[in-house]
Design a protein around this motif. Structure first.
Motif, PDB file in Angstrom:
ATOM      1  N   VAL A 143       8.661  -3.635 -20.225  1.00 25.15           N
ATOM      2  CA  VAL A 143       8.302  -4.312 -18.974  1.00 25.15           C
ATOM      3  C   VAL A 143       9.022  -3.602 -17.837  1.00 25.15           C
ATOM      4  O   VAL A 143      10.209  -3.284 -17.939  1.00 25.15           O
ATOM      5  CB  VAL A 143       8.719  -5.799 -18.998  1.00 25.15           C
ATOM      6  N   VAL A 144       8.296  -3.345 -16.757  1.00 25.65           N
ATOM      7  CA  VAL A 144       8.902  -2.794 -15.539  1.00 25.65           C
ATOM      8  C   VAL A 144       8.690  -3.806 -14.426  1.00 25.65           C
ATOM      9  O   VAL A 144       7.552  -4.144 -14.088  1.00 25.65           O
ATOM     10  CB  VAL A 144       8.288  -1.436 -15.142  1.00 25.65           C
ATOM     11  N   LEU A 145       9.798  -4.308 -13.876  1.00 20.38           N
ATOM     12  CA  LEU A 145       9.747  -5.261 -12.773  1.00 20.38           C
ATOM     13  C   LEU A 145       9.985  -4.503 -11.471  1.00 20.38           C
ATOM     14  O   LEU A 145      11.010  -3.828 -11.318  1.00 20.38           O
ATOM     15  CB  LEU A 145      10.816  -6.346 -12.944  1.00 20.38           C
ATOM     16  N   VAL A 146       9.037  -4.598 -10.544  1.00 19.41           N
ATOM     17  CA  VAL A 146       9.159  -3.915  -9.256  1.00 19.41           C
ATOM     18  C   VAL A 146       9.351  -4.980  -8.183  1.00 19.41           C
ATOM     19  O   VAL A 146       8.450  -5.770  -7.904  1.00 19.41           O
ATOM     20  CB  VAL A 146       7.906  -3.068  -8.942  1.00 19.41           C
ATOM     21  N   GLU A 147      10.547  -4.988  -7.607  1.00 15.44           N
ATOM     22  CA  GLU A 147      10.858  -5.980  -6.573  1.00 15.44           C
ATOM     23  C   GLU A 147      10.773  -5.325  -5.207  1.00 15.44           C
ATOM     24  O   GLU A 147      11.444  -4.332  -4.941  1.00 15.44           O
ATOM     25  CB  GLU A 147      12.265  -6.543  -6.789  1.00 15.44           C
ATOM     26  N   THR A 148       9.947  -5.858  -4.336  1.00 16.73           N
ATOM     27  CA  THR A 148       9.742  -5.255  -3.020  1.00 16.73           C
ATOM     28  C   THR A 148      10.813  -5.707  -2.041  1.00 16.73           C
ATOM     29  O   THR A 148      11.567  -6.659  -2.283  1.00 16.73           O
ATOM     30  CB  THR A 148       8.370  -5.632  -2.428  1.00 16.73           C
ATOM     31  N   VAL A 149      10.850  -5.011  -0.912  1.00 16.92           N
ATOM     32  CA  VAL A 149      11.598  -5.490   0.240  1.00 16.92           C
ATOM     33  C   VAL A 149      10.979  -6.813   0.675  1.00 16.92           C
ATOM     34  O   VAL A 149       9.813  -7.084   0.401  1.00 16.92           O
ATOM     35  CB  VAL A 149      11.479  -4.451   1.386  1.00 16.92           C
ATOM     36  N   GLY A 150      11.740  -7.667   1.347  1.00 11.49           N
ATOM     37  CA  GLY A 150      11.156  -8.876   1.909  1.00 11.49           C
ATOM     38  C   GLY A 150      10.035  -8.510   2.858  1.00 11.49           C
ATOM     39  O   GLY A 150      10.247  -7.733   3.788  1.00 11.49           O
ATOM     40  N   VAL A 151       8.836  -9.024   2.611  1.00  9.97           N
ATOM     41  CA  VAL A 151       7.669  -8.559   3.360  1.00  9.97           C
ATOM     42  C   VAL A 151       6.976  -9.697   4.098  1.00  9.97           C
ATOM     43  O   VAL A 151       7.169 -10.869   3.814  1.00  9.97           O
ATOM     44  CB  VAL A 151       6.636  -7.882   2.427  1.00  9.97           C
ATOM     45  N   GLY A 152       6.139  -9.302   5.039  1.00  6.94           N
ATOM     46  CA  GLY A 152       5.286 -10.233   5.764  1.00  6.94           C
ATOM     47  C   GLY A 152       3.923 -10.286   5.127  1.00  6.94           C
ATOM     48  O   GLY A 152       3.672  -9.670   4.097  1.00  6.94           O
ATOM     49  N   GLN A 153       2.993 -11.001   5.779  1.00  5.49           N
ATOM     50  CA  GLN A 153       1.700 -11.240   5.136  1.00  5.49           C
ATOM     51  C   GLN A 153       0.822 -10.006   5.046  1.00  5.49           C
ATOM     52  O   GLN A 153      -0.132  -9.981   4.278  1.00  5.49           O
ATOM     53  CB  GLN A 153       0.945 -12.366   5.864  1.00  5.49           C
ATOM     54  N   SER A 154       1.123  -8.949   5.807  1.00  8.53           N
ATOM     55  CA  SER A 154       0.254  -7.778   5.789  1.00  8.53           C
ATOM     56  C   SER A 154       0.764  -6.674   4.878  1.00  8.53           C
ATOM     57  O   SER A 154       0.053  -5.711   4.617  1.00  8.53           O
ATOM     58  CB  SER A 154       0.094  -7.223   7.212  1.00  8.53           C
TER      59      SER A 154
END
Length: 319
Positions: A143-154
């Motif tokens: 399993v690879v979990l990819v956590e993004t930067v805190g993002v907005g709706q776009s």
């Protein structure tokens, strides 16, 4: 200094973290050996289940990711984590906040955690994220979990990079309003309302259910994103999230959706590489006389911008 890529790949397959780190560094640094690295990894890729986690800042993405790592390790799976952090304004590197919050897994040989800086790339991911996922996949991660930067709706790029996209929300943060906006509502395969011990959690779930009901019409058998309440800091509800992910994975395999998503992901990756190569060639032309000559003709009115662009593209492709 050139490295022995085949040896690095074999060491990565054996679970040696330094080899994995070196391969990802070659990817991030756009090493001259990058093509050799990708060629060596290609036959070993395609086995990892890629899960993307996204949401607004403060919803508990890192804590949720850490809790998921614990759950998957308990099931005996090797886990890779790609935590995309904001870039430092001074060094350009990742701030490592996500990695600090997942420190409890640092000594586990079955977990590899890598922080990557966005370096100005929009969409919540780093530009090298797809290739870094390939490294973790080839290194034997289940399993690879990819956590993004805190993002907005776009900023919903994670939907194009993951097999399953998890959207995290928290009560009291205006997420009900955010979810209604274009982007977030469309990308979630699983929705998680974290910090569910706070007031307003049930209201957030109701709002999400209502908004999902207003979404695109679904045919019988289509996937309807579940909504799971969690308190990730206490590992409450995490097993239910894992169950929802496994159910979605099985549904995708049964309906051929998994293969379609991975083909689209590969197509996007190919397109990005090709466009980057074209931009580099155009950058080389910018220092020459061709672009200046075309710009002069446009200013003089003897050539329109589209015709000039056609001539420029023709010149690039002839190289």
């Amino acid at each position: 200094m050139a490295v022995d890529v085949s040896e690095l790949v074999e060491q990565a397959r054996e679970g040696r973290p330094r080899a994995v780190a070196r391969l990802i560094s070659l990817v991030e640094g756009a090493s001259p050996q990058l093509r050799e690295v990708m060629a060596a990894l290609a036959p070993r890729c395609g086995n990892a289940y890629v899960v993307g986690l996204t949401g607004s800042p403060g919803v508990g993405k890192s804590t949720s990711t850490s809790a998921l790592v614990t759950a998957y390790r308990r099931a005996g799976k090797r886990v890779g984590v790609l935590a995309v952090d904001p870039s430092s304004p001074f060094s350009g590197g990742a701030l490592l906040g996500d990695r600090v919050r997942m420190g409890e897994h640092a000594s586990d040989p079955g977990v590899y955690i890598r922080s990557m800086a966005t370096r100005g790339h929009l969409g919540g991911l780093a530009w090298a994220a797809p290739q870094a996922v390939r490294v973790l996949d080839a290194a034997g991660c289940d399993v690879v979990l990819v956590e993004t930067v805190g993002v907005g709706q776009s900023e919903v790029e994670i939907a194009a990079q993951a097999d399953t996209s998890v959207v995290l929300l928290a009560p009291g943060m205006g997420d009900g309003i955010q979810a209604a906006k274009a982007g977030i509502l469309e990308i979630g395969d699983v929705y998680v309302v974290n910090k569910a011990d706070r007031d307003g959690a049930d209201a957030t779930v109701r709002e999400l259910n209502h908004m999902l009901g207003l979404g695109e019409a679904r045919k019988p058998g289509d996937w309807r994103p579940p909504i799971v309440k969690t308190v990730a800091a206490r590992s409450e509800g995490v097993d239910e999230v894992v169950a929802a992910l496994e159910k979605h994975h099985a549904w995708m395999e049964e309906h051929g959706v998994l293969a379609q998503r991975r083909e689209r992901r590969a197509a996007r990756e190919i397109e990005t590489i090709a466009v980057t190569a074209l931009r580099e060639r155009m950058g080389e032309l910018r220092g020459g006389k061709r672009l200046d000559a075309l710009a002069g003709k446009v200013v003089a009115g003897s050539l329109d911008p589209y015709a000039a662009a056609d001539e420029l593209v023709a010149g690039v492709t002839e190289q």
